[in-house]
Design a protein around this motif. Structure first.
Motif, mmCIF file in Angstrom:
data_model
loop_
_atom_site.group_PDB
_atom_site.id
_atom_site.type_symbol
_atom_site.label_atom_id
_atom_site.label_comp_id
_atom_site.label_asym_id
_atom_site.label_seq_id
_atom_site.Cartn_x
_atom_site.Cartn_y
_atom_site.Cartn_z
ATOM 1 N N GLN A 140 0.782 -1.216 -0.042
ATOM 2 C CA GLN A 140 0.018 -0.016 -0.013
ATOM 3 C C GLN A 140 0.898 1.172 0.045
ATOM 4 N N ARG A 141 2.054 1.226 0.883
ATOM 5 C CA ARG A 141 2.700 2.470 0.647
ATOM 6 C C ARG A 141 3.426 2.557 -0.546
ATOM 7 N N SER A 142 3.884 1.756 -1.129
ATOM 8 C CA SER A 142 4.489 1.447 -2.613
ATOM 9 C C SER A 142 3.461 2.153 -3.370
ATOM 10 N N LEU A 143 2.213 1.735 -3.481
ATOM 11 C CA LEU A 143 1.220 2.067 -4.390
ATOM 12 C C LEU A 143 0.859 3.808 -4.350
ATOM 13 N N ASP A 144 0.912 4.190 -2.833
ATOM 14 C CA ASP A 144 0.695 5.616 -2.607
ATOM 15 C C ASP A 144 1.791 6.170 -3.123
ATOM 16 N N GLU A 145 2.990 6.008 -3.068
ATOM 17 C CA GLU A 145 4.135 6.651 -3.651
ATOM 18 C C GLU A 145 3.858 6.692 -5.251
ATOM 19 N N ILE A 170 -2.718 -0.667 -14.086
ATOM 20 C CA ILE A 170 -1.710 -1.675 -13.693
ATOM 21 C C ILE A 170 -2.587 -3.111 -13.233
ATOM 22 N N PRO A 171 -2.558 -4.330 -14.144
ATOM 23 C CA PRO A 171 -3.032 -5.547 -13.506
ATOM 24 C C PRO A 171 -2.248 -6.191 -12.215
ATOM 25 N N LEU A 172 -3.059 -6.555 -11.486
ATOM 26 C CA LEU A 172 -2.390 -7.388 -10.351
ATOM 27 C C LEU A 172 -2.336 -8.981 -10.747
ATOM 28 N N VAL A 173 -1.165 -9.287 -11.178
ATOM 29 C CA VAL A 173 -0.842 -10.701 -11.759
ATOM 30 C C VAL A 173 -0.714 -11.650 -10.530
ATOM 31 N N ARG A 174 -1.023 -12.934 -10.821
ATOM 32 C CA ARG A 174 -1.154 -13.949 -9.754
ATOM 33 C C ARG A 174 0.196 -14.083 -9.249
ATOM 34 N N ARG A 175 1.282 -14.016 -9.813
ATOM 35 C CA ARG A 175 2.584 -14.420 -9.596
ATOM 36 C C ARG A 175 2.873 -13.655 -8.195
ATOM 37 N N TRP A 176 2.476 -12.159 -8.099
ATOM 38 C CA TRP A 176 2.404 -11.755 -6.769
ATOM 39 C C TRP A 176 1.509 -11.950 -5.843
ATOM 40 N N ALA A 177 0.119 -11.887 -6.388
ATOM 41 C CA ALA A 177 -1.006 -12.053 -5.382
ATOM 42 C C ALA A 177 -0.839 -13.433 -4.659
ATOM 43 N N ASP A 182 -3.027 -15.876 3.272
ATOM 44 C CA ASP A 182 -4.341 -15.932 3.820
ATOM 45 C C ASP A 182 -5.447 -14.872 3.335
ATOM 46 N N HIS A 183 -6.658 -15.641 3.266
ATOM 47 C CA HIS A 183 -7.633 -14.749 2.515
ATOM 48 C C HIS A 183 -7.937 -13.410 2.924
ATOM 49 N N ARG A 184 -7.912 -13.102 4.129
ATOM 50 C CA ARG A 184 -8.008 -11.665 4.711
ATOM 51 C C ARG A 184 -7.139 -10.754 4.065
ATOM 52 N N LEU A 189 -5.238 -6.910 -0.085
ATOM 53 C CA LEU A 189 -4.251 -6.526 -1.276
ATOM 54 C C LEU A 189 -5.140 -6.159 -2.518
ATOM 55 N N GLY A 190 -6.184 -6.942 -2.781
ATOM 56 C CA GLY A 190 -6.959 -6.852 -4.000
ATOM 57 C C GLY A 190 -7.724 -5.413 -3.816
ATOM 58 N N ALA A 191 -8.128 -5.315 -2.678
ATOM 59 C CA ALA A 191 -8.833 -3.826 -2.653
ATOM 60 C C ALA A 191 -7.874 -2.769 -2.509
ATOM 61 N N THR A 192 -6.741 -2.883 -1.749
ATOM 62 C CA THR A 192 -5.671 -1.591 -2.145
ATOM 63 C C THR A 192 -5.347 -1.511 -3.504
#
Length: 632
Positions: A140-145, A170-177, A182-184, A189-192
Motif C-alpha cells: 500500500q505504501r508503494s502504491l501511494d508513492e 496496472i493489472p495485479l498478476v497472480r505471480r505476486w498476489a 491468507d484470504h483476509r 491486497l485486492g482492495a488496495t
C-alpha cells in the motif's frame, strides 16, 4: 495472397514505401495476430521516407516509455497506426527510464514533439522495490508513492509538451498476489490495488492532457497478461495479445485526436438488427427479442442505441421495400432501435455503396465517417471494393451472439470526451428533416434563408464550452481553415492567454437550436488581430453563419483601433471548399506561402462590412488595443 505475403513481397522488391498508401485498405479488416505479423514488416520502414513519397498522409508521432520492456509494442503499434492511414513516427525510451524521461523535455524520445506519449506500467514496478518478506501494508505504501509520482509526472509532462500522455491501469498478476497466503490479506491486497487503479483512472478526469486506458477490459478479451517464460527470462511482462489489444486502443485514440472519429453507424436489417428476412418471413416471423437468437439480436439493438446516445448517428441501409421496413420499425414495439432513433432509413434495391454515398451527402459528412454493419459477405465485399475508406463490420446471421462483440471490437466512435452537444446530435439531425421539407416548399434560396430565421451568438468561450471547442477542432474537417487539432488543455491555454481569445459560435433557427457549432481562434500581434483558425460544423454551412461571424470580428477589431486583421488558411484534402473564404470577404493574399503550407490573408479595415441580412447576431467580443500591446 494474404496481407502479410503482400507486404513481404513489396518489402523484398523495395516497393513498400512507395506503395504505403495502399496499406490501410490492406489491413482494414485484419485480425490482431495478422496485424502483429504485418507490423514486424512495417516497423522496418523509415517514416521520413514514407512522408517523402506520400506528403498527404498524416504523420502520427508517438513516444513510448514505461516500466517494462517496450520493444514488443513496436509491431502492433506500427500496424494499427498504418491501418488507420497514419505514417507512424515512433520513438522508444530506455528500459524502466520513464520517471526520468517524462521529467526531461530535452530527452531524445521527445525530439519529434509527440502527439501521444505512452507510458506502459506493470506490477513489477510496485513489488521489485520491496524487501522480502513484505506485507500488504508495504504494498500500500508503494502504491501511494507511485500514485503521487505519476501525478507529478503528469504535471511535469503537461508543462513541456502539448501531446496527450497515456497511462494504463496496472493489472495485479497472480505471480505476486499468490504470494499472500491468507484470504483476509488477499482481500486487502485486492482492495488496495483496485483503489490505486481507481485513483489512476480519476487522474484522467482531473487532467485534460491525460488518458488512462483501463487494462481490465483488455485482459478480459485477450487472456493471459504475459508469457511466463518470456517474462522470466527476458523481462517482457506484457505479452503479445495484451499489447495487440493495447495498440488497437491507441490506434483509435490517434483517430480521435486527429479528427477521424467515425460519425455514423449504418445498420443492415435482415440478419443484423433482427433475425430472419422481412420479405420472406414477414414482420411477425422476425426474431426481434424472444428466444435465444431474438435475445442476441435485442442485445445488439440496445448496444447500437447506447452508442447512438453518445453522439454517433444511427441509420439503416437495407435491401428491402421502404413501406414494410417503415411498418416494422414503427410497429415492432420490442425493438431496441426504432425509427425514432434513426437519422435516415434507406430501404431499396440499389447497390449499398451507392446508398452509403447518398447517405453521407444527405448528412453532410464524409463517406469515411460511416461505419457499416452487415451479415452478407457479398454486400460487405461490394461496399469495401467501391468505398474502401468505409470500415465494414462482419456479423453472422447464424451466430447473433457475436454481434455485440464484433460491433464493439474496434472503437470506431472513440472520442476524448462526450459533450452535451453529442448527446443531442441525433435529435438535431432528425430536426434537419423539417428544414429540408421547408426548403422544398420555398420558391428560392433567398426565401428559404429569410424564412429560416437563423440567429447567431458569438461570445468568448466559457469553461463549460472548452471540451466542445476542442472537439470541434478534432472532428471538423470541411470548414476548418488550418486543421490544427487541439485538446482541452490546449484550448484552456489559449483562453487563459494574455493576448489570445477563443470565440464560440452558437446557432439556432425557427426549428430549434443547433448548439455550439463553431469557434474562432484569435490573438493580437501588436495592433494586428490574427485569426489563427475558424472551425464551423457542416450542419450550418451555406447559411451565412460564417460571414456573419467574420463580420463581427472585423467590426470589433476596427472599433478597437486595429490596423489590420490577418487570417490563415492551410490546404488539406478536405477543406478545399473554404480555400476562398478570406478572399470572398475582402481579404488580400499575402506572399509568400509559409513553410508549413499556410497562406495568410490581410484585411486593412478601411470599410466596415455590411451585415448579413438574413442572420440575426448577438455578439459580445469588444477589444481594446492596449498601448503596450501596440508597440511590441
Amino acid at each position: 495472397m494474404t496481407a502479410l505475403e503482400i507486404l513481404r513481397r513489396l518489402l523484398r522488391d523495395q516497393e513498400l514505401t512507395a506503395r504505403y498508401d495502399e496499406v490501410a485498405a490492406l489491413l482494414r479488416d485484419a485480425d490482431q495476430d495478422t496485424l502483429r505479423r504485418c507490423g514486424t514488416v512495417l516497423a522496418r520502414l523509415d517514416a521520413d521516407e514514407i512522408s517523402e513519397h506520400h506528403p498527404a498522409l498524416p504523420v502520427l508521432t508517438v513516444a513510448v516509455t514505461g516500466s517494462t520492456t517496450l520493444g514488443p509494442l513496436a509491431a502492433p503499434l506500427h500496424a494499427e497506426l498504418a491501418r488507420h492511414g497514419f505514417v507512424p513516427g515512433v520513438r522508444f525510451g530506455g528500459y524502466r527510464q520513464y520517471q526520468i524521461e517524462l521529467r526531461d523535455p530535452t530527452n531524445p524520445v521527445f525530439e519529434a514533439a509527440p502527439d501521444l506519449t505512452l507510458c506502459l506500467l506493470d506490477a513489477d514496478e510496485v513489488f521489485t522495490g520491496l524487501a522480502t518478506p513484505w506485507t500488504v501494508a508495504d504494498v500500500q505504501r508503494s502504491l501511494d508513492e507511485l500514485a503521487v509520482n505519476l501525478t507529478g509526472l503528469a504535471d511535469a509532462y503537461a508543462r513541456d509538451h502539448a501531446g496527450l500522455l497515456v497511462f494504463n491501469t496496472i493489472p495485479l498478476v497472480r505471480r505476486w498476489a499468490a504470494q499472500v497466503v491468507d484470504h483476509r490479506s488477499k482481500a486487502l491486497l485486492g482492495a488496495t490495488w483496485r483503489e490505486f487503479n481507481a485513483r489512476l483512472l480519476r487522474l484522467a478526469t482531473e487532467r485534460t492532457g491525460v488518458v488512462v486506458l483501463d487494462s481490465e477490459p483488455l485482459l478480459a478479451e485477450t487472456g493471459p497478461l504475459a508469457d511466463v517464460r518470456l517474462a522470466g527470462y527476458t523481462g517482457v511482462r506484457l505479452g503479445e495479445q495484451y499489447l495487440a489489444g493495447y495498440a488497437r486502443e491507441i490506434g483509435h485514440l490517434a483517430r480521435a485526436i486527429r479528427g477521424r472519429t467515425s460519425k455514423c453507424l449504418v445498420l443492415d436489417l435482415d440478419g443484423t438488427v433482427w433475425g430472419g428476412t422481412l420479405a420472406e418471413d414477414g414482420q411477425d416471423g422476425l426474431h426481434v427479442s424472444d428466444g435465444p437468437h431474438g435475445e442476441a439480436h435485442h442485445a445488439f439493438q440496445l448496444a447500437a442505441r447506447q452508442l447512438g446516445s453518445q453522439g454517433p448517428l444511427l441509420a439503416v441501409c437495407s435491401k428491402n421495400d421502404q413501406v414494410p421496413v417503415h411498418r416494422a420499425l414503427t410497429e415492432l414495439t420490442e425493438l431496441g432501435v426504432t425509427e425514432a432513433d434513426l437519422v435516415a432509413v434507406i430501404a431499396n434495391w440499389q447497390p449499398k455503396s451507392d446508398n452509403l454515398t447518398q447517405l453521407a451527402k444527405q448528412l453532410n459528412i464524409g463517406v469515411d465517417s460511416l461505419v457499416f454493419v452487415d451479415d452478407s459477405a457479398s454486400e460487405r465485399g461490394m461496399v469495401r471494393a467501391a468505398l474502401p475508406e468505409v470500415p465494414t463490420i462482419a456479423v453472422d446471421a447464424d451466430e447473433p451472439a457475436w454481434h455485440v462483440h464484433r460491433l464493439l471490437a474496434d472503437g470506431w466512435f472513440t472520442t476524448l470526451e462526450v459533450t452535451d452537444e453529442d448527446r443531442v446530435r441525433g435529435e438535431r439531425y432528425r430536426t434537419e428533416r423539417q428544414r429540408l421539407e421547408f426548403r422544398e416548399h420555398t420558391d428560392s434560396l433567398f426565401d428559404y434563408l429569410a424564412g429560416l430565421g437563423t440567429t447567431v451568438s458569438l461570445h468568448r468561450v466559457a469553461d463549460a464550452d472548452i471540451g466542445r471547442v476542442a472537439q470541434l477542432t478534432q472532428r471538423t474537417n470541411q470548414f476548418n481553415l488550418t486543421t490544427v487539432r487541439l485538446d482541452a488543455a490546449a484550448v484552456r491555454r489559449l483562453v487563459d492567454g494574455e493576448d489570445t481569445d477563443v470565440l464560440v459560435v452558437r446557432c439556432a433557427d425557427r426549428f430549434g437550436g443547433h448548439g455550439t457549432v463553431g469557434a474562432m481562434f484569435t490573438r493580437w500581434v501588436g495592433s494586428t488581430l490574427v485569426v489563427d483558425n475558424v472551425v464551423l460544423s457542416c450542419r450550418v454551412l451555406a447559411r451565412g453563419v460564417e460571414s456573419a461571424c467574420l463580420r463581427e470580428v472585423l467590426v470589433a477589431a476596427r472599433r478597437a483601433g486595429a490596423d489590420a486583421v490577418v487570417g490563415a488558411f492551410r490546404s488539406t484534402a478536405k477543406n478545399h471548399m473554404v480555400a476562398d473564404f478570406y478572399a470572398d470577404h475582402g481579404f488580400t493574399a499575402r506572399a509568400p506561402q509559409e513553410p508549413d503550407g499556410a497562406v495568410h490573408f490581410e484585411h486593412t479595415l478601411d470599410i466596415e462590412p455590411e451585415p448579413v441580412p438574413h442572420v440575426g447576431v448577438d455578439a459580445d467580443i469588444s477589444w481594446q488595443v492596449r498601448e503596450e500591446v501596440a508597440v511590441r
